[in-house]
Design a protein around this motif. Structure first.
Motif, PDB file in Angstrom:
ATOM      1  N   PRO A   1       0.804  -1.228   0.000  1.00 25.13           N
ATOM      2  CA  PRO A   1       0.000   0.000   0.000  1.00 25.13           C
ATOM      3  C   PRO A   1       0.834   1.274   0.000  1.00 25.13           C
ATOM      4  CG  PRO A   1      -0.927  -1.602   1.530  1.00 25.13           C
ATOM      5  CD  PRO A   1       0.382  -2.165   1.062  1.00 25.13           C
ATOM      6  N   TYR A   2       2.060   1.197   0.519  1.00 24.13           N
ATOM      7  CA  TYR A   2       2.881   2.394   0.670  1.00 24.13           C
ATOM      8  C   TYR A   2       4.013   2.497  -0.359  1.00 24.13           C
ATOM      9  CZ  TYR A   2       5.376  -1.193   3.305  1.00 24.13           C
ATOM     10  OH  TYR A   2       5.985  -2.362   3.685  1.00 24.13           O
ATOM     11  N   LEU A   3       4.179   1.504  -1.242  1.00 24.01           N
ATOM     12  CA  LEU A   3       5.216   1.600  -2.273  1.00 24.01           C
ATOM     13  C   LEU A   3       4.879   0.661  -3.419  1.00 24.01           C
ATOM     14  CD1 LEU A   3       7.345  -1.011  -2.440  1.00 24.01           C
ATOM     15  CD2 LEU A   3       8.098  -0.095  -0.274  1.00 24.01           C
ATOM     16  N   ASP A   4       5.481   0.955  -4.572  1.00 26.06           N
ATOM     17  CA  ASP A   4       5.263   0.121  -5.755  1.00 26.06           C
ATOM     18  C   ASP A   4       6.579  -0.021  -6.514  1.00 26.06           C
ATOM     19  OD1 ASP A   4       4.453  -1.203  -8.004  1.00 26.06           O
ATOM     20  OD2 ASP A   4       2.850   0.194  -8.540  1.00 26.06           O
TER      21      ASP A   4
ATOM     22  N   CYS B   1      15.777   3.470  -7.502  1.00 22.99           N
ATOM     23  CA  CYS B   1      17.230   3.376  -7.313  1.00 22.99           C
ATOM     24  C   CYS B   1      17.884   4.741  -7.492  1.00 22.99           C
ATOM     25  CB  CYS B   1      17.823   2.376  -8.299  1.00 22.99           C
ATOM     26  SG  CYS B   1      17.489   0.644  -7.910  1.00 22.99           S
ATOM     27  N   ARG B   2      17.489   5.457  -8.522  1.00 27.23           N
ATOM     28  CA  ARG B   2      18.074   6.783  -8.763  1.00 27.23           C
ATOM     29  C   ARG B   2      17.704   7.747  -7.643  1.00 27.23           C
ATOM     30  NH1 ARG B   2      16.002   5.611 -14.273  1.00 27.23           N
ATOM     31  NH2 ARG B   2      17.751   4.750 -15.459  1.00 27.23           N
ATOM     32  N   ALA B   3      16.467   7.654  -7.164  1.00 28.91           N
ATOM     33  CA  ALA B   3      16.046   8.524  -6.062  1.00 28.91           C
ATOM     34  C   ALA B   3      16.831   8.206  -4.794  1.00 28.91           C
ATOM     35  CB  ALA B   3      14.545   8.366  -5.814  1.00 28.91           C
ATOM     36  N   GLU B   4      17.039   6.929  -4.516  1.00 28.54           N
ATOM     37  CA  GLU B   4      17.803   6.546  -3.326  1.00 28.54           C
ATOM     38  C   GLU B   4      19.224   7.094  -3.393  1.00 28.54           C
ATOM     39  OE1 GLU B   4      19.381   2.620  -0.863  1.00 28.54           O
ATOM     40  OE2 GLU B   4      17.834   2.384  -2.395  1.00 28.54           O
ATOM     41  N   ASP B   5      19.853   6.943  -4.545  1.00 26.83           N
ATOM     42  CA  ASP B   5      21.222   7.438  -4.707  1.00 26.83           C
ATOM     43  C   ASP B   5      21.274   8.956  -4.537  1.00 26.83           C
ATOM     44  OD1 ASP B   5      24.085   7.026  -5.672  1.00 26.83           O
ATOM     45  OD2 ASP B   5      23.328   8.427  -7.177  1.00 26.83           O
ATOM     46  N   ARG B   6      20.341   9.654  -5.157  1.00 30.17           N
ATOM     47  CA  ARG B   6      20.341  11.123  -5.105  1.00 30.17           C
ATOM     48  C   ARG B   6      20.061  11.630  -3.694  1.00 30.17           C
ATOM     49  NH1 ARG B   6      15.928  14.053  -5.232  1.00 30.17           N
ATOM     50  NH2 ARG B   6      14.713  12.347  -6.145  1.00 30.17           N
ATOM     51  N   LEU B   7      19.045  11.087  -3.047  1.00 29.43           N
ATOM     52  CA  LEU B   7      18.650  11.588  -1.732  1.00 29.43           C
ATOM     53  C   LEU B   7      19.716  11.330  -0.673  1.00 29.43           C
ATOM     54  CD1 LEU B   7      14.918  10.479  -1.772  1.00 29.43           C
ATOM     55  CD2 LEU B   7      15.720  12.842  -1.576  1.00 29.43           C
ATOM     56  N   ASN B   8      20.429  10.229  -0.809  1.00 29.18           N
ATOM     57  CA  ASN B   8      21.395   9.869   0.222  1.00 29.18           C
ATOM     58  C   ASN B   8      22.743  10.556   0.065  1.00 29.18           C
ATOM     59  OD1 ASN B   8      20.381   7.701   2.242  1.00 29.18           O
ATOM     60  ND2 ASN B   8      19.499   7.098   0.276  1.00 29.18           N
TER      61      ASN B   8
ATOM     62  N   VAL C   1       9.768  19.541   7.668  1.00 25.98           N
ATOM     63  CA  VAL C   1      10.818  19.605   6.654  1.00 25.98           C
ATOM     64  C   VAL C   1      10.906  18.279   5.903  1.00 25.98           C
ATOM     65  CG1 VAL C   1      12.143  21.261   8.038  1.00 25.98           C
ATOM     66  CG2 VAL C   1      12.663  18.804   8.201  1.00 25.98           C
ATOM     67  N   ASP C   2      11.685  18.300   4.829  1.00 23.81           N
ATOM     68  CA  ASP C   2      11.994  17.071   4.093  1.00 23.81           C
ATOM     69  C   ASP C   2      13.115  16.368   4.846  1.00 23.81           C
ATOM     70  OD1 ASP C   2      12.130  15.092   2.202  1.00 23.81           O
ATOM     71  OD2 ASP C   2      13.208  16.294   0.718  1.00 23.81           O
ATOM     72  N   ALA C   3      12.742  15.447   5.718  1.00 19.50           N
ATOM     73  CA  ALA C   3      13.666  14.842   6.672  1.00 19.50           C
ATOM     74  C   ALA C   3      14.262  13.544   6.111  1.00 19.50           C
ATOM     75  CB  ALA C   3      12.940  14.604   7.994  1.00 19.50           C
ATOM     76  N   HIS C   4      14.785  12.708   6.998  1.00 17.35           N
ATOM     77  CA  HIS C   4      15.379  11.438   6.577  1.00 17.35           C
ATOM     78  C   HIS C   4      14.301  10.397   6.305  1.00 17.35           C
ATOM     79  CE1 HIS C   4      17.254   7.456   7.113  1.00 17.35           C
ATOM     80  NE2 HIS C   4      18.375   8.016   6.688  1.00 17.35           N
TER      81      HIS C   4
ATOM     82  N   LEU D   1      14.741   7.508   3.247  1.00 16.49           N
ATOM     83  CA  LEU D   1      13.565   6.906   2.623  1.00 16.49           C
ATOM     84  C   LEU D   1      13.282   7.566   1.275  1.00 16.49           C
ATOM     85  CD1 LEU D   1      10.409   5.905   4.557  1.00 16.49           C
ATOM     86  CD2 LEU D   1      10.183   7.124   2.405  1.00 16.49           C
ATOM     87  N   GLU D   2      13.194   6.744   0.230  1.00 16.21           N
ATOM     88  CA  GLU D   2      13.080   7.298  -1.118  1.00 16.21           C
ATOM     89  C   GLU D   2      11.731   7.069  -1.784  1.00 16.21           C
ATOM     90  OE1 GLU D   2      13.555   3.054  -2.232  1.00 16.21           O
ATOM     91  OE2 GLU D   2      14.279   4.313  -0.604  1.00 16.21           O
ATOM     92  N   PHE D   3      10.926   6.125  -1.298  1.00 12.29           N
ATOM     93  CA  PHE D   3       9.789   5.692  -2.103  1.00 12.29           C
ATOM     94  C   PHE D   3       8.525   6.526  -1.917  1.00 12.29           C
ATOM     95  CE2 PHE D   3      10.110   2.876   1.629  1.00 12.29           C
ATOM     96  CZ  PHE D   3       8.892   3.102   2.242  1.00 12.29           C
ATOM     97  N   ASP D   4       8.496   7.407  -0.915  1.00 14.75           N
ATOM     98  CA  ASP D   4       7.315   8.259  -0.733  1.00 14.75           C
ATOM     99  C   ASP D   4       7.735   9.538  -0.013  1.00 14.75           C
ATOM    100  OD1 ASP D   4       4.928   9.491  -0.265  1.00 14.75           O
ATOM    101  OD2 ASP D   4       3.934   7.760   0.640  1.00 14.75           O
ATOM    102  N   PRO D   5       7.824  10.659  -0.730  1.00 15.59           N
ATOM    103  CA  PRO D   5       8.234  11.918  -0.087  1.00 15.59           C
ATOM    104  C   PRO D   5       7.349  12.305   1.091  1.00 15.59           C
ATOM    105  CG  PRO D   5       8.233  12.143  -2.482  1.00 15.59           C
ATOM    106  CD  PRO D   5       7.594  10.821  -2.172  1.00 15.59           C
TER     107      PRO D   5
END
Length: 348
Positions: A54-57, A68-75, A215-218, A238-242
């Motif tokens: 329900p919380y990710l796809d 994967c790209r979001a995880e790399d960028r955010l971290n 804020v946009d936290a961890h 966490l990358e899958f849901d802002p």
């Protein structure tokens, strides 16, 4: 059309030392709820499972590539020298390969391997954490939150209040489900205290939201994601849901304190909290940190027990035990919150 490559085949390939450049002597494969992680020599390769919750796809190749790209960028913000990019897993004439020519069948996040003993969770369990390490962590977090993007809260005050009521209700409904055999009276008591606090002190939550404290936290600030050996690095943002990263830092630090307490090191969480109180505008907020901590414990209990709803839950014996442990922590903080609130009420 060529047949899709199964997850099992990908895992088998990535579990073999000869699959990696430089031929790692051994590969350690670790399965999580959403990923497979492969520790190969000085590198870590993360393969996201083709799952949908329900919380990710992550059910399609494109969605996994984006994740994967979001995880790399955010971290890169909190672990700039740990995340090394994203590479394709390809199928060519000679079979599967990491990178190179061929049909892309999946994507891998590549990371520098960190020694397990350097993570806060391991150090706390070994009673090896130095106060100076926690102070450096607090300084990193203070800087992160100071530069994090403030998020506007959508909707009215009533909408924000309703979102909190729904969050409490979700926890209560799942944790009182008769299938799980959890202590329903304990759940009801914690929920009652949290609901009373929300009704009495919602203005504090609303004021912080309107003051730009969200804020946009961890999004998943646990000791197992914090590396203290040398430069402080915090991984697995966490990358899958802002929306799940849209947090009051007081809430996020309360979660970290909860996890420190669960590991038998409440003192560590308290030290971090003391150092951050001023930076997070955490003075004059009454019992809000206790409310957040108790709420987080209920949420963690719910997430733990819901593993039993998976088609084939891994380690099914683990989750009721973990849920009960979190419920005890939720009750402990809820009772402290209740005493604090009762002391603040005017005398009759």
């Amino acid at each position: 059309m060529r047949a899709p490559v199964s997850l099992e085949r990908k895992v088998r390939f990535l579990s073999r030392p000869q699959s990696y450049a430089g031929a790692s002597e051994t590969v350690v494969a670790r399965e999580t709820h959403m990923s497979w992680v492969f520790l190969a020599g000085p590198r870590v390769y993360k393969l996201k499972k083709p799952v949908r919750f329900p919380y990710l796809d992550f059910s399609t190749l494109d969605r996994r590539a984006d994740a994967c790209r979001a995880e790399d960028r955010l971290n890169r913000r909190l672990a700039p020298d740990v995340y090394l990019g994203v590479v394709p897993l390809v199928e060519g004439a000679s079979g599967l390969a990491i990178g190179g020519a061929g049909r892309v069948v999946d994507w891998l996040v590549v990371m520098r391997r960190l020694d397990d003993g350097g993570f806060l969770q391991s150090a706390l369990s070994a009673h090896a954490v130095q106060p100076s390490q926690l102070d450096r962590l607090a300084a990193v977090l203070a800087s992160f939150y100071a530069h994090a993007s403030p998020l506007s809260v959508r909707g009215s005050a009533d909408a924000l209040r309703m979102s909190w009521r729904k969050a409490l209700s979700r926890n209560r409904r799942v944790l009182q489900d008769l299938r799980f055999h959890l202590p329903r009276g304990m759940v009801a008591r914690v929920d009652g205290i949290q609901t009373r606090f929300l009704n009495r002190r919602f203005g504090v939550i609303l004021a912080r939201a309107r003051a730009g404290r969200i804020v946009d936290a961890h999004g998943d600030l646990r000791p197992e994601h914090i590396w203290l050996d040398g430069r402080v690095s915090i991984i697995d943002r966490l990358e899958f849901d802002p929306a799940l990263r849209a947090l009051d830092p007081l809430d996020e630090i309360a979660f970290l304190q909860l996890e420190c307490t669960r590991l038998g090191a409440a003192w560590a969480g308290e030290r971090i909290g003391r150092h951050l109180r001023s930076a997070l505008h955490g003075r004059h907020v009454g019992g809000l940190p206790l409310f957040y901590r108790s709420y987080r414990a209920m949420l963690r209990a719910r997430l733990a027990i819901m593993h039993l709803c998976d088609t084939r839950p891994r380690t099914p014996e683990k989750w009721p035990r973990q849920a009960r442990a979190y419920l005890r922590l939720a009750l402990f903080d809820a009772l402290k919150l209740d005493r604090l609130e009762n002391a603040a009420l005017p005398a009759p």
